[in-house]
Design an enzyme around this catalytic site. Structure first.
Site, short mmCIF file in Angstrom:
data_model
loop_
_atom_site.label_atom_id
_atom_site.label_comp_id
_atom_site.label_asym_id
_atom_site.label_seq_id
_atom_site.Cartn_x
_atom_site.Cartn_y
_atom_site.Cartn_z
N ARG B 251 0.86 -1.19 0.00
CA ARG B 251 0.00 0.00 0.00
C ARG B 251 0.90 1.24 0.00
NH1 ARG B 251 -2.80 1.05 5.16
NH2 ARG B 251 -1.37 2.83 5.17
N HIS B 255 -3.97 4.73 4.03
CA HIS B 255 -5.19 3.92 4.06
C HIS B 255 -6.35 4.72 3.47
CE1 HIS B 255 -8.69 1.76 5.54
NE2 HIS B 255 -9.05 2.83 6.20
N TYR B 264 3.23 5.39 11.67
CA TYR B 264 3.48 3.97 11.97
C TYR B 264 4.43 3.27 10.99
CZ TYR B 264 -0.44 3.78 8.64
OH TYR B 264 -1.25 3.97 7.56
#
Lengths: 331, 376
Positions: B251, B255, B264
């Site tokens: 990814r 998100h 993160y």
């Protein structure tokens, strides 16, 4: 009622090949209550399916079948086993029409044997109907007798929207009545009075002094209590069998409250935010000035359904209904 | 062990493989065109969100190959089950991209939803993995009807932790239905990495528990995604049962527009993966094959831009839904009395001025009136 429901399944499956039955142990054994006996032999294992033991999978795949144009009936084996399927019911079944501009409702019937009174093991006696009645997009019904059970099952199958069909276990074999072979609706052509059959309340016992408003498992005992009130106090209580818990037949509820001036609601489920709370609220909001006393409730308590040794302490009974009636009558 | 299926090299260390049987130059260009259309939609949607013209949006930048390839492997009669990360995939089937944009704008009813049966595209699934049993049930129904079609459902590696994933895989295998489970393993479920999601080394490893064939593919390679899906769909339609496909990728973006990956993970990782992103890599492959040149490339880009500009214009020309949209289509038959009461209650009060989709917008550019309306 078991035979009447069985007849309904046979009639629906014989007249419309889109109808299909699925669930745990519904085929070979005919269901743990034998409601679906004989269907496998007659309609074959493609349409009468013993599924893997997984409720979310059962309801989720029923939704997919409906998407392709079938009309699945999904049996949940016992009330308290429905919770794994809750997400599928709330998030998907209830919203499929909404999320497809009304074009593709989830046309499924979810049959759930529910309630106590049969000395069942732990977690086999829940009354989760209010959980479903609270979810927009679902219809929730509960028959209280054999003829209604057959007719309402057929109406539920014909209804394009998802129907939670709550079958009172204690009535399965306790109430007997003649069920006319010919159903009151045209299954083969998918029409008739389906909507009416599914949404109307019914006066199960006439009377004008007190309205006992109830449904499903507590209808027979409410009639018994009304008979006792008649004998002991000369009070004629009307018993209104709601039949449909969503939508509620508001006119029948307020009409009965107005006609009697006093009303008592009875159900097995816990009182908090139960169907009785809604019924009471509707009456107070609409016809308060017709009342001689506030609406009272006789319900299950706000505790987990007990082990069966104590279930009679938990469940409404003729005595508790008579005592509840006295609170309304003597207010 | 499953070997990674890959056809497209990177023009450097990873070698090209020959085009698999079943694809000619026209097909390759179409798969590439779909990549570009998807990319254009995604980038435009992010821009619209930044400008306050859409709500929170789940981007799929870099995952276009996992959509273009499998969609191209489908027949029109096959059903597809997208999640919110394939939100615009229906546009490759005739669902209006304006409808999808309107959905992200917060519109419901006829603006933001579509009839799933019209294009055989299920409604966009928002909860995780819950659409997988639907694909299984639909495939069961098709098998019962003896219709030679299959159901294809996307999901992420995070979804493989959900019970509905396992129930769907199990039902599909037991019933041997024509379903294809396409896992886009982008390594991240918001902030949760693959290593915290599962103890297996891959998602395809899970197929063994269901006695199901599985294929691992390069998720940045639309030809590999096409090939694996095509084989799986053919087996499914022919009565061979379900397949699990894992498209391994990364990814590269956030998100969603409300997510900040810096919290993160290391930006450098995403930057490294970016070199493998499918649009540029596929263009390179097709150029090396002599199928694509600069003229065609810019024509495809221009066309995609027009198409999405038209969709944006259409979305912005939609009236803000009225209050009745609350009550429309809750039921297919019968409106509870409370609906009329609700409308009456609303009619008695002024609609609050803050009830607006998002903040007021400048007039949109209208694009080219002659641009094609459908994508296909």
């Amino acid at each position: 009622m078991v035979e009447a429901l069985n007849l309904g399944h046979h009639q629906a499956m014989a007249s419309d090949d889109r109808v299909l039955l699925m669930g745990e142990d519904v085929a070979k054994t005919g269901g743990v209550f034998r409601v679906t006996a004989g269907l496998l032999d007659r309609f074959g294992e493609e349409r009468v399916i013993d599924t893997p033991l997984a409720e979310a999978g059962i309801i989720g795949s029923a939704i997919g079948m409906s998407l392709y144009g079938l009309l699945p009936i999904a049996e949940i084996q016992f009330d308290a086993f429905v919770y794994p399927a809750f997400e599928q019911i709330v998030v998907h079944a209830a919203r499929y029409a909404w999320r497809t501009k009304g074009q593709v409702p989830a046309s499924i019937v979810i049959r759930i044997p529910y309630g106590g009174g049969v000395r069942a093991p732990e977690m086999h006696s829940d009354c989760p109907e209010a959980l479903f009645a609270h979810v927009p997009g679902l219809k929730v019904v509960s028959p209280a007798g054999p003829a209604d059970a057959r007719d309402m099952l057929l109406a539920a199958i014909l209804d394009p929207d998802p129907v939670i069909f709550m079958e009172p276990k204690r009535i399965y074999r306790a109430v007997r009545e003649e069920v006319p072979q010919e159903p009151p609706l045209d299954i083969a052509n998918g029409n008739g009075a389906g909507g009416e059959i599914l949404s109307r309340a019914r006066i199960a016992r006439p009377g004008d002094d007190l309205a006992i408003i109830t449904y499903g498992p507590t209808v027979p005992m409410s009639i018994e209590a009304a008979d006792q009130l008649s004998r002991e106090r000369g009070i004629e209580a009307r018993v209104l069998d709601l039949r449909s818990l969503y939508p509620l037949d508001v006119a029948a509820i307020t009409g009965s409250a107005t006609a009697c001036g006093r009303a008592l609601v009875v159900h097995e489920a816990p009182r908090m935010a139960g169907i009785g709370a809604e019924v009471s609220s509707l009456i107070h909001e609409r016809v308060m000035l017709d009342l001689e006393a506030p609406v009272m409730r006789v319900t299950g308590f706000e505790v987990p359904f007990p082990q069966f040794a104590n279930e009679d302490d938990y469940l409404p009974s003729v005595d508790r209904i008579v005592a509840g009636a006295a609170r309304v009558l003597d207010w | 062990m499953n070997e990674l299926l890959r056809f497209i090299g990177d023009g450097d260390a990873i070698p090209d493989k020959p085009v698999p049987d079943g694809l000619d130059g026209k097909d390759l260009l179409e798969i590439y065109r779909w990549l570009v259309v998807l990319r254009t939609f995604d980038e435009r949607a992010v821009a619209l969100q930044r400008q306050g013209r859409l709500g929170t949006y789940a981007l799929y930048w870099g995952e276009e190959a996992t959509q273009s390839g499998p969609m191209y492997a489908c027949r029109d009669t096959d059903w597809v089950f997208p999640t919110y990360r394939q939100s615009s995939i229906g546009a490759l089937r005739g669902v209006s991209p304006a409808t999808v944009l309107a959905w992200w704008r917060g519109y419901g009813g006829t603006h933001g939803f579509y009839n799933a049966r019209e294009h055989r595209v299920a409604p966009i699934c928002v909860p995780i993995a819950t659409h997988l049993p639907h694909a299984v049930g639909l495939a069961y129904a098709a098998k019962l009807r003896r219709d030679p079609i299959a159901a294809l459902a996307w999901f992420g590696e995070g979804a493989s932790s959900e019970g509905d994933f396992h129930e769907a895989m199990n039902f599909a295998s037991v019933w041997k239905v024509p379903a294809v489970f396409f896992c886009v393993n982008n390594q991240w479920a918001i902030s949760t990495p693959f290593s915290k999601q599962t103890a297996t080394a891959t998602i395809v490893a899970k197929a063994a528990a269901y006695n199901m064939p599985a294929t691992l593919v390069d998720g940045f390679d639309p030809i590999a995604c096409w090939k694996a899906t095509k084989d799986a769909l053919e087996r499914a339609r022919g009565g061979g049962g379900p397949t699990l496909i894992e498209a391994s990728c990364y990814r590269i973006g956030a998100h969603g527009t409300a997510d900040d990956p810096k919290l993160y993970r290391d930006d450098a990782d995403a930057a490294r993966w970016r070199a493998l992103e499918p649009v540029g890599r596929t263009a390179g492959y097709l150029t090396r094959l002599g199928v694509l040149d600069d003229t065609k490339r810019s024509a495809i880009a221009e066309e995609a831009k027009r198409l999405i500009a038209d969709a944006v214009a259409e979305m912005e020309s939609m009236d803000m839904p009225g209050r009745e949209v609350l009550f429309d289509y809750v039921y297919a038959r019968g409106r509870p009395d409370s609906f009329a009461e609700g409308l009456d209650e609303l009619a008695a009060v002024r609609r609050p001025p803050e009830v607006q989709p998002l903040r007021p917008q400048a007039p949109p550019s209208t694009g080219d009136a002659d641009a094609p309306k459908g994508l296909k």
